[in-house]
Design an enzyme around this catalytic site. Structure first.
Site, PDB file in Angstrom:
ATOM      1  N   GLU A 124     -12.904 -10.913 -37.168  1.00 40.63           N
ATOM      2  CA  GLU A 124     -13.609  -9.673 -36.828  1.00 40.63           C
ATOM      3  C   GLU A 124     -15.095  -9.778 -37.202  1.00 40.63           C
ATOM      4  O   GLU A 124     -15.965  -9.324 -36.456  1.00 40.63           O
ATOM      5  CB  GLU A 124     -12.933  -8.492 -37.533  1.00 40.63           C
ATOM      6  CG  GLU A 124     -13.672  -7.174 -37.511  1.00 40.63           C
ATOM      7  CD  GLU A 124     -13.933  -6.605 -36.122  1.00 40.63           C
ATOM      8  OE1 GLU A 124     -13.442  -7.164 -35.128  1.00 40.63           O
ATOM      9  OE2 GLU A 124     -14.671  -5.608 -36.033  1.00 40.63           O
ATOM     10  N   TRP A 166     -12.255  17.283 -30.812  1.00 41.75           N
ATOM     11  CA  TRP A 166     -11.752  15.900 -30.772  1.00 41.75           C
ATOM     12  C   TRP A 166     -10.376  15.986 -31.408  1.00 41.75           C
ATOM     13  O   TRP A 166     -10.243  16.135 -32.615  1.00 41.75           O
ATOM     14  CB  TRP A 166     -12.681  14.968 -31.564  1.00 41.75           C
ATOM     15  CG  TRP A 166     -12.191  13.570 -31.619  1.00 41.75           C
ATOM     16  CD1 TRP A 166     -11.441  12.992 -32.602  1.00 41.75           C
ATOM     17  CD2 TRP A 166     -12.395  12.550 -30.628  1.00 41.75           C
ATOM     18  NE1 TRP A 166     -11.178  11.688 -32.296  1.00 41.75           N
ATOM     19  CE2 TRP A 166     -11.734  11.384 -31.105  1.00 41.75           C
ATOM     20  CE3 TRP A 166     -13.057  12.503 -29.409  1.00 41.75           C
ATOM     21  CZ2 TRP A 166     -11.742  10.191 -30.385  1.00 41.75           C
ATOM     22  CZ3 TRP A 166     -13.059  11.320 -28.705  1.00 41.75           C
ATOM     23  CH2 TRP A 166     -12.413  10.179 -29.190  1.00 41.75           C
ATOM     24  N   HIS A 210      -9.763 -29.485 -40.221  1.00 40.68           N
ATOM     25  CA  HIS A 210      -9.040 -30.084 -39.090  1.00 40.68           C
ATOM     26  C   HIS A 210      -9.907 -30.167 -37.851  1.00 40.68           C
ATOM     27  O   HIS A 210      -9.400 -30.367 -36.749  1.00 40.68           O
ATOM     28  CB  HIS A 210      -7.755 -29.300 -38.819  1.00 40.68           C
ATOM     29  CG  HIS A 210      -6.777 -29.366 -39.953  1.00 40.68           C
ATOM     30  ND1 HIS A 210      -6.092 -30.505 -40.283  1.00 40.68           N
ATOM     31  CD2 HIS A 210      -6.417 -28.432 -40.874  1.00 40.68           C
ATOM     32  CE1 HIS A 210      -5.329 -30.272 -41.343  1.00 40.68           C
ATOM     33  NE2 HIS A 210      -5.516 -29.011 -41.716  1.00 40.68           N
ATOM     34  N   LYS A 236     -18.086  -9.321 -34.478  1.00 39.58           N
ATOM     35  CA  LYS A 236     -19.141  -8.301 -34.614  1.00 39.58           C
ATOM     36  C   LYS A 236     -20.503  -8.952 -34.470  1.00 39.58           C
ATOM     37  O   LYS A 236     -21.373  -8.450 -33.770  1.00 39.58           O
ATOM     38  CB  LYS A 236     -19.002  -7.640 -35.992  1.00 39.58           C
ATOM     39  CG  LYS A 236     -19.179  -6.184 -36.054  1.00 39.58           C
ATOM     40  CD  LYS A 236     -18.063  -5.320 -35.570  1.00 39.58           C
ATOM     41  CE  LYS A 236     -17.512  -5.612 -34.236  1.00 39.58           C
ATOM     42  NZ  LYS A 236     -16.333  -4.894 -33.857  1.00 39.58           N
ATOM     43  N   GLU A 259     -21.196 -10.249 -30.860  1.00 35.11           N
ATOM     44  CA  GLU A 259     -21.273  -9.120 -29.923  1.00 35.11           C
ATOM     45  C   GLU A 259     -22.663  -8.460 -29.935  1.00 35.11           C
ATOM     46  O   GLU A 259     -23.212  -8.160 -28.883  1.00 35.11           O
ATOM     47  CB  GLU A 259     -20.213  -8.114 -30.386  1.00 35.11           C
ATOM     48  CG  GLU A 259     -19.813  -7.070 -29.423  1.00 35.11           C
ATOM     49  CD  GLU A 259     -18.679  -6.196 -29.985  1.00 35.11           C
ATOM     50  OE1 GLU A 259     -18.372  -6.251 -31.187  1.00 35.11           O
ATOM     51  OE2 GLU A 259     -18.102  -5.443 -29.195  1.00 35.11           O
ATOM     52  N   ASN A 311     -13.421  22.454 -38.062  1.00 29.57           N
ATOM     53  CA  ASN A 311     -13.576  20.993 -38.120  1.00 29.57           C
ATOM     54  C   ASN A 311     -12.748  20.446 -39.259  1.00 29.57           C
ATOM     55  O   ASN A 311     -12.680  21.099 -40.301  1.00 29.57           O
ATOM     56  CB  ASN A 311     -15.024  20.654 -38.478  1.00 29.57           C
ATOM     57  CG  ASN A 311     -15.802  20.186 -37.304  1.00 29.57           C
ATOM     58  OD1 ASN A 311     -15.310  20.186 -36.200  1.00 29.57           O
ATOM     59  ND2 ASN A 311     -17.035  19.810 -37.551  1.00 29.57           N
ATOM     60  N   GLY A 312     -12.210  19.234 -39.119  1.00 27.71           N
ATOM     61  CA  GLY A 312     -11.499  18.620 -40.235  1.00 27.71           C
ATOM     62  C   GLY A 312     -10.010  18.854 -40.143  1.00 27.71           C
ATOM     63  O   GLY A 312      -9.489  19.205 -39.078  1.00 27.71           O
ATOM     64  N   ARG A 323     -20.871  13.404 -28.421  1.00 25.29           N
ATOM     65  CA  ARG A 323     -19.850  12.797 -29.266  1.00 25.29           C
ATOM     66  C   ARG A 323     -18.544  12.596 -28.508  1.00 25.29           C
ATOM     67  O   ARG A 323     -17.611  11.993 -29.028  1.00 25.29           O
ATOM     68  CB  ARG A 323     -19.618  13.685 -30.489  1.00 25.29           C
ATOM     69  CG  ARG A 323     -20.852  13.756 -31.360  1.00 25.29           C
ATOM     70  CD  ARG A 323     -20.782  14.874 -32.339  1.00 25.29           C
ATOM     71  NE  ARG A 323     -19.667  14.694 -33.260  1.00 25.29           N
ATOM     72  CZ  ARG A 323     -19.755  14.880 -34.563  1.00 25.29           C
ATOM     73  NH1 ARG A 323     -20.877  15.253 -35.083  1.00 25.29           N
ATOM     74  NH2 ARG A 323     -18.727  14.715 -35.324  1.00 25.29           N
ATOM     75  N   LYS A 377     -17.726   0.008 -23.715  1.00 27.26           N
ATOM     76  CA  LYS A 377     -16.925   0.563 -24.807  1.00 27.26           C
ATOM     77  C   LYS A 377     -15.443   0.533 -24.450  1.00 27.26           C
ATOM     78  O   LYS A 377     -14.597   0.256 -25.288  1.00 27.26           O
ATOM     79  CB  LYS A 377     -17.372   2.007 -25.093  1.00 27.26           C
ATOM     80  CG  LYS A 377     -16.661   2.657 -26.267  1.00 27.26           C
ATOM     81  CD  LYS A 377     -17.067   2.010 -27.588  1.00 27.26           C
ATOM     82  CE  LYS A 377     -16.303   2.542 -28.776  1.00 27.26           C
ATOM     83  NZ  LYS A 377     -16.361   1.605 -29.925  1.00 27.26           N
TER      84      LYS A 377
END
Ligand code: M6R
Length: 602
Positions: free
Chosen positions: A479, A75, A502, A483, A486, A101-102, A27, A597
């Site tokens: 977007e 993280w 146009h 997506k 990609e 966590n959190g 992760r 990434k």
């Protein structure tokens, strides 16, 4: 979104906990630590290091007699990734160690209580061992002390603790996952089954509010009562387990959005007061004299910036520009002292964005980063940083980070508008209330996935796909198209709906589905005219619509009513559409060809 591991059993605990941390490291974490209980004295020893698990391994002994330990990969959300901020965190007397966590929303209030405690980190976590310590000093037994401590915490969190007086692991789950693994060699505790899947597939999932006490046996308490834990067997292989049972990280990350967004806004909304609590310290004199906010970003982050710029203009009544970072110059006619340049970058490492922010710094503008990555390069180059708290995103296609970027930038818009006096309390409250509703609204869209999957299968072999929208729906059209191109490699374009006539209308045929975003804040009434134009050329129309905006549309993807943030929620339909078209075609969704990434070259 950090990783928790724990072990108690007959074997050496350290290698088991370290192996759990390695299993969670996919992760992408920034610091790690372990705490070990000495079996003879009961003393707790802690080792922690910033960097990867390898750095922690180098800092730990080759062998340890401990049979009970906890570990953590971090993280960062509160405080940079330093040794001091790494978990486990301890009380003042070394009687308690905690991995967490959190987010603890009320940690500032709890820290302020102090009661003679010394805090040694910037984290929200550190309040937990001190709360437990106080309860122990008041005479509570360890389980009661942990329960009493967790009762004082608000937010979504899970933690695991070593507490003097209890020969095992104590854990609490509240809106953040925790699972117990029943192995032949001992009992495991983790935030994710991948931590111990190589040891056991027999697991007990804790539920919100549960307290677990793991020593020779496993006890689970729910609402103060002891309950019989249910055990189940995991059938997934390790690869599938890393993806939480999804076939791709991207799919998992799309589904993580409600949780990620709750984390983004956690502790930051003052709905009644119409204000936000974010880590910004822009001097009020600078905000008062502000003439322009410049956004610089690339790819999906650029589209998030387009959404944010419109929010800033609408809410904070301030002029904005949005520039693709590789095209940025600090151009003439601007006063750097009256300019705020905001870099929007998930990774914080995108070379084009770094180069733009350096140019802004050189010109003397005030700079701000909105990023997912504490300690990233951009955070070291700007005056202020605000973190989107989306947790690690592994799929190359950005999904949950787009949603978290827009949500965080909405907070920034409120912050600026309120401090400049250009945003009323009532208007700010409405936006913040909408923001609070967004995670639930996203979940409602996710619950309709089967419908968008069927639509994707029906149109997957089309010649090209056009996404249209106006105002807040325009960045979402851009977007949505990004997506799709990609990950499916199909030709997809996003247009301002009014621009079709146009020129691009020449490309529209019965084989070019048009995906329209018809939302409040997206000038749906006007986009409906553009839909008629493409329908007259035979194009099928698929529309993400809120309220009554989607009448007369054949393929309607419903969007809950969340005001100016509806287009953000509509975007989840387009993420799922792109995902299912690409899955239908068997594309390598998490690693599309030619893409990385993090793009660290200009
Ligand atoms: O890390 P950043 O947000 O700075 O990355 C910017 C772009 O490279 C990124 O958003 C890219 O467009 C995504 N892969 C799109 O899904």
């Amino acid at each position: 979104m950090c990783g928790i591991t724990g072990y108690i059993g007959d074997d050496e605990a350290l290698p088991r906990v370290l192996s759990g941390l390695r299993n969670l490291e996919y992760r992408g974490y920034d610091s790690a630590g372990v705490a070990l209980v000495d079996p003879a004295s009961g003393a707790i020893t802690t080792y922690k290091r910033s960097g990867e698990v390898d750095a922690l391994v180098d800092a730990t002994p080759e062998q340890s007699p401990s049979r009970c330990a906890i570990g953590h990969t971090r993280w960062s959300t509160h405080g940079p990734p330093t040794d001091e901020n790494a978990h486990p965190h301890a009380d003042c007397h070394g009687r308690v160690a905690v991995v967490h966590n959190g987010i603890i929303e009320n940690y500032e209030t709890l820290r302020a209580e102090r009661d003679g405690c010394t805090f040694t980190s910037d984290t929200d976590t550190e309040v937990i061992p001190h709360l437990i310590e106080k309860r122990l000093a008041a005479g509570d037994d360890p389980i009661t002390a942990v329960r009493a401590a967790s009762d004082r915490l608000t937010g979504s969190f899970a933690f695991c603790a070593l507490v003097d007086g209890f020969a095992g692991l104590l854990a609490v789950r509240n809106d953040s996952p925790l699972v117990i693994g029943h192995g032949d060699d001992g009992t495991y505790l983790a935030s994710d089954v991948t931590a111990f899947l190589d040891r056991t597939r027999s697991v007990t999932y804790l539920e919100d509010g549960d307290i677990a006490a793991v020593d020779d046996g496993v006890s689970v308490y729910r609402n103060g009562e002891s309950i019989e834990p249910t055990t189940e067997t995991i059938e997934w292989d390790a690869d599938a387990a890393e993806k939480g049972g999804y076939d791709h990280y991207m799919h998992k990350e799309i589904h993580e959005q409600p949780q990620a967004l709750r984390q983004t806004i956690s502790g930051r909304l003052d709905i009644d007061g119409g204000d936000v609590d974010i880590e910004l310290s822009i001097p009020s004199a600078h905000l008062d004299s502000l003439e322009e906010i410049q956004f610089v970003a690339c790819g999906t982050s650029y589209y998030a910036a387009l959404y944010a710029a419109r929010l800033c203009e609408t809410l904070a009544d301030v002029r904005t520009t949005v520039t693709i970072a590789s095209e940025y110059d600090f151009e003439g006619g601007r006063d750097p002292w009256r300019t705020l340049t905001i870099a929007v970058t998930q990774s914080g490492e995108t070379a084009d964005t770094l180069s733009a922010i350096r140019a802004a710094n050189q010109a003397g503008a005030r700079t701000l980063a909105v990023t997912n990555t504490l300690g990233s390069t951009v955070t070291r180059e700007v005056d202020d940083s605000v973190f989107i708290r989306a947790g690690p995103e592994i799929g190359v296609a950005a999904t949950k980070t787009f949603a978290a970027q827009v949500s965080t930038l909405a907070l920034v818009a409120v912050y600026i508008g309120r401090r400049r006096g250009t945003l009323s309390t009532a208007r700010a409250s409405t936006l913040l209330e909408n923001l609070r509703e967004v995670p639930g609204a996203v979940q409602q869209v996710l619950d309709t996935e089967a419908d968008i999957e069927a639509i994707a299968a029906e149109y997957a072999d089309s010649d090209a796909f056009f996404f249209i929208g106006r105002a807040f729906a325009h960045p979402v059209a851009l977007e949505g198209a990004l997506k799709l191109k990609e990950i499916s490699y199909d030709h997809a374009e996003g247009f301002a709906a009014g621009e079709l006539k146009h020129g691009p209308l020449a490309l529209v045929t019965e084989d070019t589905p048009v995906l329209a975003t018809l939302t409040n804040g997206g000038r749906a009434e006007k986009t409906r005219n553009n839909i008629k134009e493409v329908q007259a050329r035979g194009a099928p129309v698929i529309a993400a619509t809120s309220g009554a905006n989607g009448t007369h549309i054949d393929e309607r993807c419903p969007v809950p009513d969340v005001g100016l943030l509806e287009s953000l929620v509509a975007n989840v339909h387009w993420q799922l559409f792109a995902y299912h078209v690409a899955a239908h075609k068997g594309r390598p969704i998490d690693k599309p060809r030619n893409l990385a990434k993090s793009v660290t070259v200009e």
